[in-house]
Scaffold this active site. Structure first.
Site, mmCIF file in Angstrom:
data_model
loop_
_atom_site.group_PDB
_atom_site.id
_atom_site.type_symbol
_atom_site.label_atom_id
_atom_site.label_comp_id
_atom_site.label_asym_id
_atom_site.label_seq_id
_atom_site.Cartn_x
_atom_site.Cartn_y
_atom_site.Cartn_z
ATOM 1 N N HIS A 160 0.966 -1.232 0.137
ATOM 2 C CA HIS A 160 0.024 -0.004 0.131
ATOM 3 C C HIS A 160 0.921 1.180 0.062
ATOM 4 O O HIS A 160 2.038 1.314 0.738
ATOM 5 C CB HIS A 160 -0.893 0.170 1.307
ATOM 6 C CG HIS A 160 -2.194 -0.541 1.239
ATOM 7 N ND1 HIS A 160 -2.809 -1.146 2.359
ATOM 8 C CD2 HIS A 160 -3.018 -0.923 -0.266
ATOM 9 C CE1 HIS A 160 -4.082 -1.445 1.823
ATOM 10 N NE2 HIS A 160 -4.156 -1.442 0.388
ATOM 11 N N CYS A 254 -2.687 2.861 9.123
ATOM 12 C CA CYS A 254 -3.435 1.895 8.873
ATOM 13 C C CYS A 254 -4.705 1.963 9.886
ATOM 14 O O CYS A 254 -5.661 1.631 9.511
ATOM 15 C CB CYS A 254 -2.767 0.696 8.670
ATOM 16 S SG CYS A 254 -1.847 0.239 7.361
#
Length: 261
Positions: A160, A254
């Protein structure tokens, strides 16, 4: 934020997940609580999205959407194990009265989108290569009305964008060059000549998976070298310990979906 009440590593969809390594659920909740309390202590408001049984990765709230100026571009997860999370995030934003735009393209919210408000009039940096389809970059640009710069991720450990790059303030970023293609590195160097560059050690310690309010930078406590670099250029590092959720392949950022009115 979404508490890790049901967090465990039941499957492996990134290189960090190991189903043979147990998660301490009580410690995971305790560490998450400390992160939430840290944000509140810095003057931020934290909304809590209820955890749902059967969705162990819902603790990674950043992946559920991407918000700019009160408009929400929803997520559409790549892996079926996480697909049901999208509905929970959508319900939250709609209950709060946000303008929600459902995606037609695969994307994982702030996992692969970062917003730098004052850079070139407001710029979205968008990652692709592992989770988010490049077509989602064009869709996000149309939905959010901001130019999108596509950046190719080439190292599966940095699956990511938010484990390889983060916005520090309204005009600057921190990133790990090795996570990006050579061409994307050139683009970043041109756009952000004064960016803070992380090394392998701090990148692999999830140091870049951070949140910043422009002065305080909340980051993984293991990223000591990056903390020193940030302090040297005027930021205030705020280290936190998140050993348990790290087992799922994420850290500070996150766990946090930023709400930009």
């Amino acid at each position: 934020m979404c508490p890790p009440e049901h967090f465990t590593v039941e499957y492996a969809i990134n290189p960090w997940m190991d189903t043979s390594v147990p998660v301490d659920p009580d410690l995971a909740v305790k560490q998450w609580d400390r992160l939430r309390e840290t944000l509140v202590g810095l003057g931020h408001t934290v909304h809590v999205l209820p955890a749902q049984p059967g969705l162990p990765d819902m603790v990674f709230a950043a992946n559920g959407a991407f918000v700019v100026d009160g408009t929400v571009y929803g997520a559409r997860f790549k892996h079926e194990q996480r697909a049901a999370e999208a509905a929970g995030h959508r319900a939250f934003y709609e209950s709060q009265g946000w303008q929600f735009m459902a995606p037609t393209e695969t994307n994982e919210g702030e996992g692969d989108f970062a917003y730098v408000p004052d850079a070139h009039g407001g710029l979205i940096l968008a990652g692709y290569g592992f989770r988010t389809d490049p077509a989602a970059h064009a869709e996000a640009q149309e939905v959010l009305g901001r130019p999108v710069v596509s950046l190719r991720l080439v190292d599966p450990r940095f699956y990511h964008l938010d484990v390889a790059l983060a916005a520090l303030d309204d005009g600057n970023i921190v990133y790990y060059p090795g996570a990006f293609s050579v061409a994307s590195q050139r683009v970043l160097a041109q756009l952000f000549p004064y960016a803070v560059l992380a090394d392998d050690t701090d990148a692999l310690a999830f140091g870049i998976n951070l949140v910043s309010d422009g002065y305080h930078v909340v980051l993984n406590h293991e990223a000591t070298g990056l903390a020193h670099k940030l302090a040297a250029v005027g930021y205030q590092p705020v280290p936190v310990e998140l050993t348990e959720v790290r087992k799922g392949g994420g850290s500070v950022k996150c766990c946090i979906a930023e709400l930009r009115h």
